[in-house]
Design a protein around this motif. Structure first.
Motif, PDB file in Angstrom:
ATOM      1  N   HIS A 203       0.860  -1.189   0.000  1.00 38.52           N
ATOM      2  CA  HIS A 203       0.000   0.000   0.000  1.00 38.52           C
ATOM      3  C   HIS A 203       0.892   1.232   0.000  1.00 38.52           C
ATOM      4  O   HIS A 203       0.823   2.072   0.881  1.00 38.52           O
TER       5      HIS A 203
ATOM      6  N   GLY B 235      -8.142  -8.231   3.306  1.00 41.19           N
ATOM      7  CA  GLY B 235      -8.530  -7.254   4.338  1.00 41.19           C
ATOM      8  C   GLY B 235      -8.466  -7.803   5.746  1.00 41.19           C
ATOM      9  O   GLY B 235      -9.142  -7.319   6.646  1.00 41.19           O
ATOM     10  N   LEU B 236      -7.646  -8.849   5.937  1.00 41.67           N
ATOM     11  CA  LEU B 236      -7.535  -9.416   7.288  1.00 41.67           C
ATOM     12  C   LEU B 236      -6.180  -9.142   7.932  1.00 41.67           C
ATOM     13  O   LEU B 236      -5.986  -9.386   9.116  1.00 41.67           O
ATOM     14  N   GLY B 237      -5.240  -8.609   7.137  1.00 38.84           N
ATOM     15  CA  GLY B 237      -3.871  -8.415   7.636  1.00 38.84           C
ATOM     16  C   GLY B 237      -3.823  -7.611   8.923  1.00 38.84           C
ATOM     17  O   GLY B 237      -3.228  -8.051   9.918  1.00 38.84           O
TER      18      GLY B 237
HETATM   19  N1  LIG Z   1       1.020   0.599   5.693  1.00 37.37           N
HETATM   20  C1  LIG Z   1      -0.119   1.019   5.099  1.00 37.37           C
HETATM   21  N2  LIG Z   1      -0.146   2.169   4.391  1.00 37.37           N
HETATM   22  C2  LIG Z   1      -1.278   2.591   3.809  1.00 37.37           C
HETATM   23  N3  LIG Z   1      -2.442   1.926   3.862  1.00 37.37           N
HETATM   24  C3  LIG Z   1      -2.481   0.780   4.545  1.00 37.37           C
HETATM   25  C4  LIG Z   1      -1.313   0.264   5.204  1.00 37.37           C
HETATM   26  N4  LIG Z   1      -1.654  -0.885   5.811  1.00 37.37           N
HETATM   27  C5  LIG Z   1      -2.946  -1.100   5.548  1.00 37.37           C
HETATM   28  N5  LIG Z   1      -3.452  -0.105   4.771  1.00 37.37           N
HETATM   29  C6  LIG Z   1      -4.862  -0.016   4.323  1.00 37.37           C
HETATM   30  O1  LIG Z   1      -5.629  -0.784   5.200  1.00 37.37           O
HETATM   31  C7  LIG Z   1      -6.387  -1.759   4.500  1.00 37.37           C
HETATM   32  C8  LIG Z   1      -6.501  -2.999   5.372  1.00 37.37           C
HETATM   33  O2  LIG Z   1      -5.239  -3.619   5.513  1.00 37.37           O
HETATM   34  P1  LIG Z   1      -5.179  -5.172   5.764  1.00 37.37           P
HETATM   35  O3  LIG Z   1      -3.759  -5.576   5.873  1.00 37.37           O
HETATM   36  O4  LIG Z   1      -6.082  -5.493   6.881  1.00 37.37           O
HETATM   37  O5  LIG Z   1      -5.825  -5.784   4.461  1.00 37.37           O
HETATM   38  P2  LIG Z   1      -5.188  -5.945   3.029  1.00 37.37           P
HETATM   39  O6  LIG Z   1      -3.742  -5.577   3.063  1.00 37.37           O
HETATM   40  O7  LIG Z   1      -6.043  -5.211   2.053  1.00 37.37           O
HETATM   41  O8  LIG Z   1      -5.376  -7.486   2.773  1.00 37.37           O
HETATM   42  P3  LIG Z   1      -4.574  -8.689   3.448  1.00 37.37           P
HETATM   43  O9  LIG Z   1      -5.568  -9.386   4.294  1.00 37.37           O
HETATM   44  O10 LIG Z   1      -4.134  -9.549   2.339  1.00 37.37           O
HETATM   45  O11 LIG Z   1      -3.449  -8.100   4.232  1.00 37.37           O
HETATM   46  C9  LIG Z   1      -5.622  -1.978   3.220  1.00 37.37           C
HETATM   47  O12 LIG Z   1      -6.501  -2.379   2.190  1.00 37.37           O
HETATM   48  C10 LIG Z   1      -5.039  -0.599   2.945  1.00 37.37           C
HETATM   49  O13 LIG Z   1      -5.957   0.200   2.242  1.00 37.37           O
END
Ligand SMILES: Nc1ncnc2c1ncn2[C@@H]1O[C@H](COP(=O)(O)OP(=O)(O)OP(=O)(O)O)[C@@H](O)[C@H]1O
Ligand SMILES: [Mg+2]
Length: 370
Positions: A271, A328-330
């Motif tokens: 991201h 969206g679970l990270g």
């Molecule tokens: N370091 C970051 N910088 C900017 N935006 C971020 C960052 N980390 C997360 N986000 C935003 O938060 C959202 C949710 O992050 P999350 O990790 O939960 O899900 P994801 O990355 O979309 O999917 P995954 O489950 O594969 O990690 C992301 O879709 C992104 O828009």
């Protein structure tokens, strides 16, 4: 639970009130009796100086009992009735809030969590109990709603790859000159995604259970390990990574904390600004805690958006030019792992764009010198 019916608290209170009233009455009458015995003489006597034909005769002790006893008994009966009736009414008034609280508890046990007691009146023990009960109901209701939302989202997310696979297979079946190689490739991609999603869900529930063994973990080593693994991805995306900081010892699960670090660094890479992004990973120690900070350049985020990103299945700005289609679970996993380690997670949007994420965990005692 079936239990033998006992005496109600209202009745017990009534009996205690009446009992005390009777005791006080008996003591008072006894005091009067002693007083009379002391000051009433044994024999009748004639008041000197009384000049009438009937001399002034005063009661003697023997007749005193006849006069005193029935009146004393009447007073005691009156006190008993007063004690029982008054006690019953008073106890009813005192216990009324308890009835409301019991009613609310019964409603809650049937599954209705939206009911609140909202006990009026000043602060007292019952009010405290009712307020504590209301707070508990509120939290339970929010928790249940969150779980329901999660289950609905998870089912929806799990259905998507299945539906996509079906669509691919349907097309392949009806199209006689389809490209088998392409069909297999697309099915493989969808299948990989479904496995990633299921693994993320399993990880989330494992972290929630808090059943892992705790050992001493150095966050700076985890940061190095995670960056090393993700370096090829960063190079492909044109993102530079800087890792630094002190040895930061926390207590917890090595595997879960590595997962947390990896998720954060992975997010910071994907991201980010494509081709010219930067990521900084830093570990530090504070008096009683250790801190892992992951910071990255990127698009500008509002604080409101940043505060929702840790919700399961929440994706921020969906961008089409990244090949990363996250589930969206990270961050939800990061939050759960942090909570399971009694830590705090803070997301702050950077002024220049991008995000700064800070995980603060209780520090582990340093290993004893040998
Ligand atoms: N370091 C970051 N910088 C900017 N935006 C971020 C960052 N980390 C997360 N986000 C935003 O938060 C959202 C949710 O992050 P999350 O990790 O939960 O899900 P994801 O990355 O979309 O999917 P995954 O489950 O594969 O990690 C992301 O879709 C992104 O828009
Ligand atoms: Mg992610």
């Amino acid at each position: 639970m079936d239990r033998a019916a006992g005496v109600s608290v209202r009745l017990k209170l009534t009996l205690s009130y009446a009992g005390f009233l009777m005791l006080a009455g008996v003591l008072l009458l006894a005091a009067v009796w002693v007083f009379l015995l002391r000051y009433v003489p044994d024999r009748a006597f004639i008041v000197p100086g009384s000049t009438g034909t009937t001399p002034g005769v005063f009661p003697v002790r023997s007749s005193l009992l006849h006069i005193f006893a029935p009146r004393a008994a009447a007073v005691l009966v009156f006190l008993l009735v007063l004690g029982l009736v008054g006690g019953w009414m008073l106890a009813g008034r005192m216990l009324a809030p308890l009835t409301r609280i019991t009613g609310a508890a019964r409603l809650a046990s049937t599954g209705s969590l939206s009911h609140r007691i909202r006990l009026p009146g000043r602060e007292d023990e019952f009010r405290e109990l009712a307020d504590a009960f209301d707070t508990m109901l509120e939290r339970l209701e929010a928790h249940v709603a969150e779980q329901q939302r999660f289950a609905a989202n998870a089912s929806h997310e799990l259905r998507t790859p299945l539906a996509v696979s079906k669509a691919i297979l349907d097309v392949a079946r009806t199209d006689p000159d389809h490209d088998t190689r392409e069909v297999i490739d697309r099915l493989h991609t969808v299948n990989t995604r479904a496995i990633a999603l299921t693994e993320a869900l399993l990880l989330l529930s494992r972290a929630e259970q808090r059943t892992f063994t705790r050992e001493r973990v150095d966050l700076s080593l985890l940061a190095e390990e995670a960056t090393e693994t993700l370096l090829p991805l960063a190079e492909r995306s044109g993102v530079t990574i800087e890792v630094g900081g002190d040895t930061a010892l926390a207590r917890g699960s090595q595997a879960l904390l590595l997962q947390l670090t990896t998720n954060l660094v992975h997010n910071a890479i994907v991201h980010n600004l494509p081709g010219r992004g930067a990521v900084w990973v830093h570990t530090g120690i504070r008096p009683s805690t250790v801190v892992l900070t992951v910071e990255n350049t990127g698009e500008k985020l509002t604080p409101q958006l940043a505060s929702t990103l840790t919700e399961p299945f929440q994706r921020g700005t969906e961008r089409t030019h990244t090949d990363h289609a996250g589930v969206g679970l990270g961050l939800a996993i990061v939050r759960t792992i942090t909570q399971a380690h009694d830590g705090t997670l803070t997301l702050t949007p950077r002024d220049a764009g991008g995000l700064r994420i800070m995980v603060e965990l209780p520090a582990a005692a340093p290993p004893a010198d040998r």
